[in-house]
Scaffold this motif. Structure first.
Motif, PDB file in Angstrom:
ATOM      1  N   LEU A 112       0.855  -1.183   0.000  1.00 31.18           N
ATOM      2  CA  LEU A 112       0.000   0.000   0.000  1.00 31.18           C
ATOM      3  C   LEU A 112       0.890   1.232   0.000  1.00 31.18           C
ATOM      4  N   ASN A 113       0.580   2.173  -0.876  1.00 30.77           N
ATOM      5  CA  ASN A 113       1.371   3.394  -0.961  1.00 30.77           C
ATOM      6  C   ASN A 113       0.769   4.513  -0.113  1.00 30.77           C
ATOM      7  N   GLU A 114       1.571   5.507   0.178  1.00 33.94           N
ATOM      8  CA  GLU A 114       1.109   6.662   0.950  1.00 33.94           C
ATOM      9  C   GLU A 114      -0.100   7.303   0.262  1.00 33.94           C
ATOM     10  N   GLY A 115      -1.148   7.554   1.037  1.00 37.15           N
ATOM     11  CA  GLY A 115      -2.325   8.225   0.513  1.00 37.15           C
ATOM     12  C   GLY A 115      -3.260   7.345  -0.294  1.00 37.15           C
ATOM     13  N   GLU A 116      -2.929   6.062  -0.457  1.00 39.24           N
ATOM     14  CA  GLU A 116      -3.767   5.173  -1.264  1.00 39.24           C
ATOM     15  C   GLU A 116      -4.978   4.690  -0.465  1.00 39.24           C
ATOM     16  N   PHE A 117      -6.110   4.576  -1.124  1.00 32.21           N
ATOM     17  CA  PHE A 117      -7.361   4.128  -0.495  1.00 32.21           C
ATOM     18  C   PHE A 117      -7.702   2.766  -1.088  1.00 32.21           C
ATOM     19  N   LEU A 118      -7.534   1.714  -0.283  1.00 38.72           N
ATOM     20  CA  LEU A 118      -7.730   0.341  -0.726  1.00 38.72           C
ATOM     21  C   LEU A 118      -8.975  -0.258  -0.094  1.00 38.72           C
ATOM     22  N   ALA A 119      -9.841  -0.859  -0.921  1.00 40.59           N
ATOM     23  CA  ALA A 119     -11.012  -1.571  -0.420  1.00 40.59           C
ATOM     24  C   ALA A 119     -10.736  -3.072  -0.456  1.00 40.59           C
ATOM     25  N   VAL A 120     -11.160  -3.767   0.592  1.00 39.27           N
ATOM     26  CA  VAL A 120     -11.098  -5.236   0.623  1.00 39.27           C
ATOM     27  C   VAL A 120     -12.522  -5.746   0.761  1.00 39.27           C
ATOM     28  N   VAL A 121     -12.941  -6.561  -0.186  1.00 44.74           N
ATOM     29  CA  VAL A 121     -14.292  -7.107  -0.181  1.00 44.74           C
ATOM     30  C   VAL A 121     -14.224  -8.623  -0.070  1.00 44.74           C
ATOM     31  N   GLY A 122     -15.361  -9.237   0.227  1.00 43.49           N
ATOM     32  CA  GLY A 122     -15.415 -10.689   0.349  1.00 43.49           C
ATOM     33  C   GLY A 122     -16.648 -11.110   1.113  1.00 43.49           C
ATOM     34  N   GLU A 123     -16.976 -12.385   1.021  1.00 43.20           N
ATOM     35  CA  GLU A 123     -18.150 -12.914   1.707  1.00 43.20           C
ATOM     36  C   GLU A 123     -17.967 -12.830   3.220  1.00 43.20           C
ATOM     37  N   SER A 124     -19.074 -12.806   3.948  1.00 43.76           N
ATOM     38  CA  SER A 124     -19.023 -12.865   5.404  1.00 43.76           C
ATOM     39  C   SER A 124     -18.329 -14.160   5.824  1.00 43.76           C
ATOM     40  N   GLY A 125     -17.439 -14.042   6.803  1.00 42.03           N
ATOM     41  CA  GLY A 125     -16.707 -15.217   7.262  1.00 42.03           C
ATOM     42  C   GLY A 125     -15.467 -15.536   6.447  1.00 42.03           C
ATOM     43  N   SER A 126     -15.125 -14.683   5.488  1.00 48.73           N
ATOM     44  CA  SER A 126     -13.958 -14.958   4.645  1.00 48.73           C
ATOM     45  C   SER A 126     -12.637 -14.606   5.326  1.00 48.73           C
TER      46      SER A 126
END
Length: 227
Positions: A33-47
């Motif tokens: 992850l770089n400075e100032g970067e906005f990262l989303a992590v998605v996935g099923e519940s319980g993943s």
């Protein structure tokens, strides 16, 4: 991985013992992850998304792997050293705001600064500036019970950013809010983090919010893949 990366994760493994045998949740996660970067992590519940964030924030230990922030390895630090890094460099925002009910909005925001030993007058100046940038300065003297869900979550965002951390870990930060409030809080979080040059890892179930991030990773079957 890039030498310029702010945050690096390499070979992260986590599993739990279950009646049917070993249950592997995270299977060698690797990303930067770089400075100032906005990262989303998605996935099923319980993943394993929340477990991953707990480990990234040094609140839980992995079975194997490495994590570094600004070139410093975090997993080899002693517990007190990890706590110091969390207080100075990492901000947390949860689905439930976790504000202290007896404290006002401003006092909640100032708390991390007081833990660092900042003068109370300076802490209040910083806290009020953040609340005003989140359009909630008029509610600074209210306790959490007197705030709406969206207002309370804005206070939680202000508290997370109070100590000017370089990394924000957000676990479903809009999950308890209606669609309008969720979008409003997300927009303010994104705007403020960009202004503060803080990188963000946000776990979310919202496809719309994920699309508004710089990058999205899908956690599936213990692996992170581009989404």
């Amino acid at each position: 991985m890039s030498e310029q990366a702010l945050f690096e994760v390499n070979g992260l493994v986590k599993g739990f013992d279950a009646p049917a045998g070993r249950l592997d949740i995270l299977k060698g996660l690797q990303f930067s992850l770089n400075e100032g970067e906005f990262l989303a992590v998605v996935g099923e519940s319980g993943s394993g998304k929340s477990t991953m964030l707990q480990i990234l924030g040094t609140l839980e230990s992995p079975d194997a792997g490495e994590i570094s922030l600004q070139g410093q390895s975090l997993l080899n630090l002693k517990e007190a050293e990890q706590a110091s890094v969390r207080n100075r460099k990492i901000g947390f925002v949860y689905q439930a705001h976790h504000l202290i009910p007896e404290l006002t909005a401003l006092e909640n925001v100032c708390l991390p600064l007081q833990v660092q030993g900042m003068d109370i007058a300076k802490a209040k100046l910083r806290g009020m500036a953040l609340l005003e940038r989140l359009n909630i300065g008029a509610r600074a003297s209210h306790v959490p019970a007197k705030l709406s869900g969206g207002e309370a979550q804005r206070v939680a965002v202000a508290r997370a950013l109070a100590a000017s951390p370089c990394l924000i870990l957000a676990d479903e930060p809009t999950g308890n809010l209606d669609e309008h409030s969720a979008q409003e809080v997300f927009d303010l979080l994104q705007q403020l983090c960009r202004q503060e040059r803080a990188a963000v890892i946000m776990v979310t179930h919202s496809k719309a919010l994920a699309r508004a991030c710089d990058r999205t990773l899908l956690l599936t079957d213990g692996h992170l893949v581009a989404s």
